[in-house]
Design an enzyme around this catalytic site. Structure first.
Site, short mmCIF file in Angstrom:
data_model
loop_
_atom_site.label_atom_id
_atom_site.label_comp_id
_atom_site.label_asym_id
_atom_site.label_seq_id
_atom_site.Cartn_x
_atom_site.Cartn_y
_atom_site.Cartn_z
N PRO A 304 25.87 -4.30 19.02
CA PRO A 304 26.77 -5.46 19.17
C PRO A 304 26.03 -6.77 18.89
CG PRO A 304 26.03 -4.70 21.33
CD PRO A 304 25.44 -3.75 20.31
N CYS A 374 32.33 -33.00 3.03
CA CYS A 374 33.07 -33.34 1.83
C CYS A 374 33.63 -32.12 1.12
CB CYS A 374 32.19 -34.18 0.91
SG CYS A 374 31.75 -35.72 1.71
C1 LIG Z 1 26.27 -7.43 11.43
C2 LIG Z 1 25.92 -6.07 11.86
C3 LIG Z 1 26.11 -5.68 13.18
C4 LIG Z 1 26.72 -6.57 14.22
O1 LIG Z 1 28.06 -6.85 14.03
P1 LIG Z 1 28.82 -7.67 15.16
O2 LIG Z 1 30.17 -7.87 14.63
O3 LIG Z 1 28.11 -8.94 15.34
O4 LIG Z 1 28.81 -6.83 16.38
C5 LIG Z 1 25.70 -4.42 13.54
N1 LIG Z 1 25.15 -3.57 12.65
C6 LIG Z 1 24.96 -3.91 11.37
C7 LIG Z 1 24.33 -2.96 10.45
C8 LIG Z 1 25.33 -5.16 10.93
O5 LIG Z 1 25.15 -5.50 9.66
#
Ligand SMILES: *Cc1c(COP(=O)(O)O)cnc(C)c1O
Length: 461
Positions: A304, A374
């Site tokens: 997360p 802008c």
């Molecule tokens: C961005 C990402 C996450 C986290 O996603 P959230 O929406 O911020 O929870 C987890 N794993 C991978 C591989 C990601 O690229």
């Protein structure tokens, strides 16, 4: 004032859990008066509430350990990262996901245990792989066939047996924004299962003596409000774990990551599953799908980012000019916008806002909150119902803790905002506002250097 104090705080589900009212009726965060914070640190100002941040970390750790004890929670650093932030998250027992050498360097500098860090990315460069291997990251998540021989060679040269996961693209649509969906076939992320590329990548990874394949990974996109895409994706992964990993190659998938992408509330009434709902659905699907195929249960790791950081952060802006276009729209401008929050311009993201000076005041008009940059597309909120904002009034935008500062820019040579961490009535500045010298610090301006003082002082902080 008494009527203010008696009224419930609006947007309470979107604001940090410590949000309340001061005796004077201002918005308070972590026991600090936001009007006072704005006066002390200037605006735009990003305020992170330590209590909410800890609660979100604990909520995910607790939910997954309740539902699936063999689990690890990794904070996805790209949502927002700085050294103080990383230390706070690490102190709650989370590991980290990184997607760049820069994030690895900040995590290292913060003193994070690198064995608890995973490196992702669809275009990892040699230096990033090298840095990851040499700093001892726990896992590198292989995203494509190309990087396998490169990583194999880097690990071998470093004399390391590098733990890896293989990221598959399961061909599942998570029904999020087209720019944030990642698990479908037509995505730059992950090795597709349906084209046979995943099987080839597995064979290639197993051939590398310096790589130790621990298991499989998927990440479907963000934010994912439904639980079904996780269940569908997990079934595809279990098929691969059984039919390909076990039956064809004789390898056990000891670890599996269903990624991140858990939703948060940006607007009143947004449907947001609790961490326990995600944990329950994922744990049940892994047990069911792995169990039905007679596979030993894997360790799981979840990632997360947004759901840890978003609610903890509130953006504060000062109101500037008002422009009324009769019969069309009223624009109210603020002193921030797409340079600190590009999400509305990039994804059409919607937010809510409230006056930090009189959060309980009744709405009087519908206005568009425009940023100061802008670009006509620099609009922070469309059709917001607000009291009639005065010039100089302080506006608060909740759910601003993720993918805002981490995507911020110096567009129009603006100064990136200061960041404060609030708790128990204390505000700690964890990043100062940028200033003109920061904008020029990296210039290689030989003319100024030759002049001696003048512009040369730009780099001298
Ligand atoms: C961005 C990402 C996450 C986290 O996603 P959230 O929406 O911020 O929870 C987890 N794993 C991978 C591989 C990601 O690229």
């Amino acid at each position: 004032m008494t009527t203010h104090a008696a009224a419930p705080l609006p947007l309470a589900d979107l604001l940090p859990i410590s949000a309340g009212l001061t005796p004077g009726g201002h918005l308070a965060l972590g026991g600090c008066d936001t009007v006072e914070l704005a006066r002390r640190f200037g605006t735009p100002l990003y305020v992170y509430d330590a209590e909410t941040l800890r609660a979100q970390c604990r909520g995910y750790v607790q939910a997954f350990s309740d539902e699936y004890p063999e689990s690890t929670v990794l904070y996805a650093s790209k949502a927002y990262l700085s050294r103080p932030f990383a230390r706070l998250v690490a102190s709650e027992g989370l590991g980290f996901d990184a997607v760049s050498g820069g994030e690895l360097e900040v995590l290292r500098a913060a003193g994070v245990a690198m064995g608890r860090v995973y490196l992702h990315g669809n275009s990892k460069e040699s230096w990033e792989l090298e840095l990851a291997v040499r700093s001892g990251v726990g896992r590198i998540v292989i995203d494509n066939e190309d990087e396998i021989p490169l990583l194999g060679e880097i690990a071998s040269r470093a004399g390391v047996r590098q733990g890896v996961l293989l990221r598959l693209s399961p061909g599942v649509d998570a029904h999020t924004h087209e720019k944030t969906t990642t698990g479908i076939l037509d995505s730059k992320f992950g090795v597709p299962v349906e084209t046979g590329a995943a099987e080839r990548a597995l064979a290639a990874a197993l051939e590398q003596p310096a790589l130790e394949l621990h298991g499989l990974h998927m990440h479907l996109g963000s934010p994912i409000v439904e639980l079904a895409p996780f269940e569908l994706g997990i079934a595809v992964m279990a098929d691969f774990a059984a039919d390909v990993c076990r039956d064809r190659f004789g390898v056990e998938v000891r670890e599996f990551s269903p990624g991140g992408g858990f939703a948060v509330g940006y607007r009143d009434g947004d449907p947001v599953p609790e961490p326990s709902a995600y944990a329950r659905a994922i744990a049940a699907a892994v047990r069911r799908e792995w169990g039905e195929r007679g596979l030993p249960l894997p360790r799981i790791s979840v990632e997360p980012g947004r759901s840890i950081a978003a609610r903890a952060g509130v953006a504060l802006y000062h109101v500037g000019a008002r422009k009324v276009v009769p019969g069309v729209r009223t624009f109210v401008s603020v002193n921030g916008g797409m340079a600190d929050n590009v999400r509305p311009a990039m994804y059409g993201s919607r937010y809510e806002a409230l006056s930090a000076e009189r959060p309980t005041a009744a709405p009087e008009e519908t206005v568009t909150i425009a940023g100061k940059y802008c670009e006509s597309g620099d609009v922070l909120l469309r059709d917001a119902s607000l009291p009639r904002l005065r010039r100089g009034e302080l506006l608060a935008v909740p759910a601003s803790g993720a993918y805002q500062l981490s995507m911020s820019s110096n567009y129009n040579l603006s100064y990136r905002p200061a960041v404060v961490l609030v708790e128990g009535g204390e505000a700690r500045l964890i990043r100062r506002r940028e200033r003109a010298s920061d904008l020029m610090a990296l210039d290689v301006d030989e003319g100024a250097a030759a002049e001696g003082s003048g512009g040369g002082s730009a780099g001298g902080e």
